[in-house]
Design a protein around this motif. Structure first.
Motif, mmCIF file in Angstrom:
data_model
loop_
_atom_site.group_PDB
_atom_site.id
_atom_site.type_symbol
_atom_site.label_atom_id
_atom_site.label_comp_id
_atom_site.label_asym_id
_atom_site.label_seq_id
_atom_site.Cartn_x
_atom_site.Cartn_y
_atom_site.Cartn_z
ATOM 1 N N GLY A 237 -15.059 -30.017 38.918
ATOM 2 C CA GLY A 237 -16.498 -29.818 40.336
ATOM 3 C C GLY A 237 -15.925 -28.939 41.549
ATOM 4 O O GLY A 237 -17.298 -27.669 41.357
ATOM 5 N N GLN A 238 -15.126 -28.303 41.906
ATOM 6 C CA GLN A 238 -14.879 -27.094 43.023
ATOM 7 C C GLN A 238 -15.054 -26.148 41.784
ATOM 8 O O GLN A 238 -15.624 -25.118 42.449
ATOM 9 N N THR A 239 -14.184 -25.912 40.785
ATOM 10 C CA THR A 239 -14.635 -24.514 39.914
ATOM 11 C C THR A 239 -15.935 -24.139 39.688
ATOM 12 O O THR A 239 -16.302 -23.643 39.823
ATOM 13 N N THR A 240 -16.632 -25.650 39.641
ATOM 14 C CA THR A 240 -18.124 -25.300 39.133
ATOM 15 C C THR A 240 -18.747 -24.427 39.828
ATOM 16 O O THR A 240 -19.804 -23.613 40.303
ATOM 17 N N GLY A 241 -18.888 -25.045 41.052
ATOM 18 C CA GLY A 241 -19.408 -25.124 42.346
ATOM 19 C C GLY A 241 -18.921 -23.212 42.875
ATOM 20 O O GLY A 241 -20.097 -22.341 43.155
ATOM 21 N N LYS A 242 -17.756 -22.740 42.494
ATOM 22 C CA LYS A 242 -17.291 -21.404 43.359
ATOM 23 C C LYS A 242 -18.266 -20.350 42.198
ATOM 24 O O LYS A 242 -18.257 -19.363 42.535
ATOM 25 N N ALA A 243 -17.800 -20.635 40.663
ATOM 26 C CA ALA A 243 -18.395 -20.105 39.693
ATOM 27 C C ALA A 243 -19.980 -20.007 39.948
ATOM 28 O O ALA A 243 -20.177 -18.135 39.762
ATOM 29 N N LEU A 244 -20.884 -21.029 40.694
ATOM 30 C CA LEU A 244 -22.402 -20.163 40.898
ATOM 31 C C LEU A 244 -22.280 -20.286 41.752
ATOM 32 O O LEU A 244 -22.747 -18.777 41.586
ATOM 33 N N MET A 245 -21.336 -19.763 42.972
ATOM 34 C CA MET A 245 -21.297 -19.409 44.245
ATOM 35 C C MET A 245 -21.169 -17.654 43.390
ATOM 36 O O MET A 245 -21.630 -16.392 43.909
ATOM 37 N N LEU A 246 -20.392 -17.406 42.563
ATOM 38 C CA LEU A 246 -19.797 -16.534 42.190
ATOM 39 C C LEU A 246 -20.820 -15.163 41.981
ATOM 40 O O LEU A 246 -21.123 -14.530 42.362
ATOM 41 N N LEU A 247 -21.758 -16.142 40.802
ATOM 42 C CA LEU A 247 -22.440 -15.530 39.928
ATOM 43 C C LEU A 247 -24.480 -15.301 40.906
ATOM 44 O O LEU A 247 -24.329 -13.687 40.771
ATOM 45 N N GLY A 248 -24.032 -16.463 42.073
ATOM 46 C CA GLY A 248 -24.784 -15.988 42.952
ATOM 47 C C GLY A 248 -25.118 -15.111 43.733
ATOM 48 O O GLY A 248 -25.686 -13.537 44.674
ATOM 49 N N LEU A 249 -23.412 -14.412 44.288
ATOM 50 C CA LEU A 249 -23.221 -12.921 44.642
ATOM 51 C C LEU A 249 -23.433 -11.882 44.580
ATOM 52 O O LEU A 249 -23.913 -11.122 45.098
ATOM 53 N N ARG A 250 -23.163 -11.878 42.615
ATOM 54 C CA ARG A 250 -23.264 -10.140 42.083
ATOM 55 C C ARG A 250 -24.288 -10.566 41.821
ATOM 56 O O ARG A 250 -24.669 -9.274 41.921
ATOM 57 N N GLY A 251 -25.436 -11.203 41.993
ATOM 58 C CA GLY A 251 -26.872 -11.395 41.403
ATOM 59 C C GLY A 251 -27.570 -10.851 42.771
ATOM 60 O O GLY A 251 -28.162 -9.887 43.103
ATOM 61 N N THR A 252 -26.586 -11.333 44.332
ATOM 62 C CA THR A 252 -27.827 -10.920 45.591
ATOM 63 C C THR A 252 -26.987 -9.453 45.938
ATOM 64 O O THR A 252 -27.666 -8.265 46.649
ATOM 65 N N LEU A 253 -25.590 -8.791 45.930
ATOM 66 C CA LEU A 253 -25.396 -7.375 45.988
ATOM 67 C C LEU A 253 -26.336 -6.296 44.909
ATOM 68 O O LEU A 253 -26.068 -5.100 45.514
#
Length: 215
Positions: free
Chosen positions: A48-64
């Motif tokens: 569960g937490q890995t899924t959340g952190k991976a989605l956060m990483l994808l979102g941050l890369r898209g935002t950057l």
């Protein structure tokens, strides 16, 4: 059993985005009340937490990569740029080319008086805040660039992510932010984070059984 597993997964997923809601107390309570195995709880919470952190990483890369965000950062970076120091007004005395004035020449008010010294700029609260923010931003940017350069190497990034996921030092949220600017793949991050988080959560979930045995 299935409902408890889903609840554990969702709780860990939410804690990935909200650091103020740690999943460890929930795991201790779930292990005590439901009697689920520590390994099962660790794997479920780690997923569960890995899924959340991976989605956060994808979102941050898209935002950057967002053009709008880059414009906003450039505008606010220029806003807190240090102001140039005012140049002191230098008075250059020029020797007169004509004959020297007579000692009995009348002098009017202020004739021949020295130029007033340049008044230093007033130090206001706004100036102090601007300089403080500028210094903090400069130091943060310098250390952030150093950390990103270090984490851009896979043989360094993998142990750092594993240590952060298992021990919590450095904080995993900070590591995700830095990893978003590196070339580390999301798959490698997810696998490393899952191993570290599962180890951590399984160790936490075994605490009630350990306390029972010792008691």
């Amino acid at each position: 059993m299935i409902e408890a597993g889903i609840a554990t997964f969702l709780m860990a997923f939410a804690s990935a985005f909200i650091p103020a809601v740690p999943v460890e107390p929930y795991l201790i309570g779930a292990a005590t009340v439901t009697g689920q195995g520590a390994l099962l709880l660790g794997v479920t919470a780690g997923a569960g937490q890995t899924t959340g952190k991976a989605l956060m990483l994808l979102g941050l890369r898209g935002t950057l990569r967002s053009t709008r965000l880059r414009r906003w950062l450039e505008r606010h970076t220029a806003r807190f740029a240090p102001e140039p120091e005012p140049a002191a007004a230098a008075t250059v005395a020029v020797a007169p080319s004509g004959p020297a004035p007579s000692a009995t020449a009348p002098s009017g008010p202020g004739l021949g008086a020295a130029e007033p010294a340049a008044v230093p700029p007033r130090v206001t609260v706004r100036t102090i805040l601007r300089r403080s923010i500028t210094a903090v931003v400069a130091v943060t940017r310098r250390w952030n660039n150093r950390l990103i350069t270090l984490l851009d190497r896979p043989f360094v990034a993998v142990p750092v992510v594993l240590l952060s996921a298992a021990v919590g030092l450095p904080p995993l949220l900070l590591v995700v932010f830095c990893i978003s600017s590196t070339r580390m793949s999301v798959a490698m991050f997810a696998v490393t984070c899952f191993v570290g988080r599962t180890t951590r959560f399984a160790a936490v979930s075994v605490l009630p059984d350990l306390a029972h045995l010792l008691g």
